[in-house]
Design a protein around this motif. Structure first.
Motif, mmCIF file in Angstrom:
data_model
loop_
_atom_site.group_PDB
_atom_site.id
_atom_site.type_symbol
_atom_site.label_atom_id
_atom_site.label_comp_id
_atom_site.label_asym_id
_atom_site.label_seq_id
_atom_site.Cartn_x
_atom_site.Cartn_y
_atom_site.Cartn_z
ATOM 1 N N GLU A 258 23.223 33.687 42.174
ATOM 2 C CA GLU A 258 24.335 34.347 42.855
ATOM 3 C C GLU A 258 24.815 33.523 44.044
ATOM 4 O O GLU A 258 26.020 33.406 44.296
ATOM 5 N N ARG A 259 23.870 32.950 44.765
ATOM 6 C CA ARG A 259 24.223 32.137 45.932
ATOM 7 C C ARG A 259 24.953 30.869 45.494
ATOM 8 O O ARG A 259 25.921 30.450 46.120
ATOM 9 N N ALA A 260 24.495 30.257 44.398
ATOM 10 C CA ALA A 260 25.161 29.057 43.884
ATOM 11 C C ALA A 260 26.588 29.365 43.451
ATOM 12 O O ALA A 260 27.510 28.563 43.656
ATOM 13 N N GLN A 261 26.785 30.546 42.877
ATOM 14 C CA GLN A 261 28.134 30.939 42.470
ATOM 15 C C GLN A 261 29.025 31.173 43.688
ATOM 16 O O GLN A 261 30.218 30.882 43.668
ATOM 17 N N ALA A 262 28.424 31.690 44.753
ATOM 18 C CA ALA A 262 29.213 32.047 45.937
ATOM 19 C C ALA A 262 29.559 30.843 46.800
ATOM 20 O O ALA A 262 30.683 30.735 47.302
ATOM 21 N N VAL A 263 28.598 29.946 46.993
ATOM 22 C CA VAL A 263 28.802 28.855 47.958
ATOM 23 C C VAL A 263 28.672 27.474 47.328
ATOM 24 O O VAL A 263 28.825 26.468 48.020
ATOM 25 N N GLY A 264 28.378 27.391 46.030
ATOM 26 C CA GLY A 264 28.156 26.101 45.374
ATOM 27 C C GLY A 264 26.682 25.758 45.359
ATOM 28 O O GLY A 264 25.931 26.137 46.261
ATOM 29 N N TYR A 265 26.261 25.048 44.320
ATOM 30 C CA TYR A 265 24.832 24.805 44.158
ATOM 31 C C TYR A 265 24.261 23.900 45.241
ATOM 32 O O TYR A 265 23.095 24.028 45.620
ATOM 33 N N LYS A 266 25.054 22.979 45.790
ATOM 34 C CA LYS A 266 24.520 22.082 46.815
ATOM 35 C C LYS A 266 24.071 22.847 48.043
ATOM 36 O O LYS A 266 22.984 22.602 48.584
ATOM 37 N N GLN A 267 24.896 23.784 48.505
ATOM 38 C CA GLN A 267 24.500 24.576 49.666
ATOM 39 C C GLN A 267 23.351 25.511 49.309
ATOM 40 O O GLN A 267 22.431 25.703 50.111
ATOM 41 N N ALA A 268 23.384 26.090 48.098
ATOM 42 C CA ALA A 268 22.295 26.981 47.682
ATOM 43 C C ALA A 268 20.969 26.238 47.642
ATOM 44 O O ALA A 268 19.936 26.761 48.078
ATOM 45 N N VAL A 269 20.977 25.006 47.145
ATOM 46 C CA VAL A 269 19.760 24.198 47.108
ATOM 47 C C VAL A 269 19.296 23.877 48.525
ATOM 48 O O VAL A 269 18.098 23.936 48.837
ATOM 49 N N GLU A 270 20.228 23.534 49.389
ATOM 50 C CA GLU A 270 19.868 23.220 50.778
ATOM 51 C C GLU A 270 19.205 24.424 51.442
ATOM 52 O O GLU A 270 18.196 24.287 52.146
ATOM 53 N N GLU A 271 19.756 25.610 51.224
ATOM 54 C CA GLU A 271 19.172 26.818 51.791
ATOM 55 C C GLU A 271 17.801 27.103 51.181
ATOM 56 O O GLU A 271 16.852 27.459 51.893
ATOM 57 N N ARG A 272 17.690 26.957 49.876
ATOM 58 C CA ARG A 272 16.404 27.199 49.207
ATOM 59 C C ARG A 272 15.311 26.289 49.733
ATOM 60 O O ARG A 272 14.171 26.704 49.958
ATOM 61 N N ASP A 273 15.646 25.013 49.933
ATOM 62 C CA ASP A 273 14.645 24.020 50.294
ATOM 63 C C ASP A 273 14.441 23.892 51.796
ATOM 64 O O ASP A 273 13.646 23.081 52.253
ATOM 65 N N SER A 274 15.146 24.716 52.586
ATOM 66 C CA SER A 274 15.057 24.604 54.042
ATOM 67 C C SER A 274 13.746 25.137 54.587
ATOM 68 O O SER A 274 13.378 24.849 55.723
ATOM 69 N N GLY A 275 13.030 25.950 53.789
ATOM 70 C CA GLY A 275 11.823 26.590 54.294
ATOM 71 C C GLY A 275 12.119 27.935 54.930
ATOM 72 O O GLY A 275 11.218 28.647 55.358
ATOM 73 N N ASP A 276 13.392 28.302 54.993
ATOM 74 C CA ASP A 276 13.812 29.568 55.594
ATOM 75 C C ASP A 276 14.852 30.203 54.683
ATOM 76 O O ASP A 276 16.032 30.274 55.020
ATOM 77 N N PRO A 277 14.443 30.665 53.484
ATOM 78 C CA PRO A 277 15.415 31.096 52.478
ATOM 79 C C PRO A 277 16.144 32.362 52.866
ATOM 80 O O PRO A 277 15.748 33.089 53.764
ATOM 81 N N ILE A 278 17.228 32.622 52.161
ATOM 82 C CA ILE A 278 18.028 33.824 52.374
ATOM 83 C C ILE A 278 17.524 34.926 51.461
ATOM 84 O O ILE A 278 17.230 34.709 50.289
ATOM 85 N N ALA A 279 17.436 36.123 52.021
ATOM 86 C CA ALA A 279 16.915 37.247 51.242
ATOM 87 C C ALA A 279 17.856 37.606 50.109
ATOM 88 O O ALA A 279 19.066 37.610 50.295
ATOM 89 N N PRO A 280 17.304 37.918 48.930
ATOM 90 C CA PRO A 280 18.154 38.393 47.849
ATOM 91 C C PRO A 280 18.973 39.601 48.285
ATOM 92 O O PRO A 280 18.455 40.526 48.887
ATOM 93 N N GLY A 281 20.271 39.565 47.993
ATOM 94 C CA GLY A 281 21.133 40.697 48.283
ATOM 95 C C GLY A 281 21.617 40.784 49.713
ATOM 96 O O GLY A 281 22.260 41.748 50.093
ATOM 97 N N SER A 282 21.324 39.794 50.551
ATOM 98 C CA SER A 282 21.796 39.830 51.930
ATOM 99 C C SER A 282 22.048 38.427 52.424
ATOM 100 O O SER A 282 21.729 37.452 51.767
ATOM 101 N N SER A 283 22.609 38.315 53.618
ATOM 102 C CA SER A 283 22.813 37.001 54.222
ATOM 103 C C SER A 283 21.822 36.739 55.333
ATOM 104 O O SER A 283 21.955 35.793 56.096
ATOM 105 N N LYS A 284 20.800 37.616 55.451
ATOM 106 C CA LYS A 284 19.817 37.448 56.515
ATOM 107 C C LYS A 284 18.665 36.577 56.076
ATOM 108 O O LYS A 284 18.188 36.652 54.948
ATOM 109 N N ARG A 285 18.208 35.758 57.004
ATOM 110 C CA ARG A 285 17.034 34.936 56.721
ATOM 111 C C ARG A 285 15.804 35.817 56.677
ATOM 112 O O ARG A 285 15.698 36.830 57.372
ATOM 113 N N PHE A 286 14.839 35.437 55.846
ATOM 114 C CA PHE A 286 13.621 36.220 55.791
ATOM 115 C C PHE A 286 12.448 35.326 55.436
ATOM 116 O O PHE A 286 12.611 34.188 54.977
#
Length: 289
Positions: A258-286
């Protein structure tokens, strides 16, 4: 003699077959055609009495950037590898099992296969590379499986057989990429050399191997491979392929798509690999803890 493929180049010269992953505009990313064409090319070399050794390489800037996330993650609507819920694991296993079997044609080939790695061999690209019998990397190239953080499990699971238990867990728990130099030090690959020496190093290895009779090469490869088959390689890959499907349909896996569809896979990968992922269904870090 040249053969026509849509995502592969194949040629034979002086007992060496060279298979080139040929989608350089997408960093040789894996699409729906590439796995089957790779298998076809390996089997073509396997059946050729003039071939003693195979070199597997990538065109352009790198070896293989993994599955094409534009096709498999960013696209809207129904796509291969992602089902509408409820998810049917048996369909997923059948689909991804085919990819695993296609990549394992490298392992099953009667001819030695040398992986020639420059740039990146990441995610599904590392699945392909680690099926090779011998791997020579450029020192500045990178290998790893970042989707083990979210959205994947390496289906060929060659990490444990090449590295042993602790180093394999380190690679999968972190999703880290390591350089060719570090991969050599870990025992993951045969050798790492400066990038400008990679061609010469692989050619020298081919020259040493291609003078050995094909039957002798086949017996040596099969007897070594059999030791790993006896360790339960097939069962390990069965679980890994099933878990890969679960990883793509877990709450976090669905969020990633869903995140890749919303913001593009490059940003989704960056967020995933940051060590501080985004919670499913929200924009808050968790924290996953």
């Amino acid at each position: 003699m040249e053969h026509s493929f849509s995502s592969i180049l194949y040629e034979v010269d002086d007992r060496v077959a060279t298979i080139t992953l040929n989608r350089p505009e997408r960093l040789n990313a894996i699409n729906t055609r590439l796995p089957g064409e790779l298998r076809d090319a390996i089997e073509l070399a396997d059946a050729d009495p003039d071939v003693h050794v195979v070199v597997l390489q990538g065109a352009g800037k790198g070896f293989c950037g993994g599955y094409d996330l534009v096709e498999y993650a960013e696209a809207q609507g129904e796509i291969p590898g992602s089902q509408s819920m409820p998810w049917d694991p048996t369909e997923d296993l059948a689909m991804m099992g085919k990819c695993t079997e296609h990549f394992m044609a490298i392992w099953r080939s009667r001819k030695p296969v040398i992986g020639k790695i420059h740039g990146a061999a990441v995610a599904g690209g590392s699945d392909i590379a680690l099926c090779c019998d011998l791997i020579v990397m450029a020192e500045n190239s990178r290998i790893g499986y970042p989707p083990s953080r979210v959205w994947g499990i390496p289906t060929t699971m060659m990490w444990v057989y090449r590295l042993g238990i602790e180093k394999a867990k380190r690679m999968l728990f972190t999703g880290d990429l390591v350089s060719g130099k570090e991969a050599e030090a870990m025992g993951l690959v045969l050798k790492a050399v400066p990038e400008d020496a990679l061609e010469e190093e692989v050619r020298a290895l081919c020259n040493r191997i291609k003078g050995v009779p094909r039957n002798q090469l086949m017996m040596s490869k099969l007897v070594v491979n059999q030791a790993y088959e006896n360790m339960g390689l097939h069962n390990t890959q069965l679980f890994a392929t099933l878990f890969d499907g679960i990883a793509r349909h877990s709450p976090e896996g669905l969020w990633f798509r869903e995140r890749a569809q919303a913001v593009g896979y490059k940003q989704a990968v960056e967020e995933r690999d940051s060590g501080d992922p985004i919670a499913p269904g929200s924009s808050k870090r968790f924290s996953l803890t």
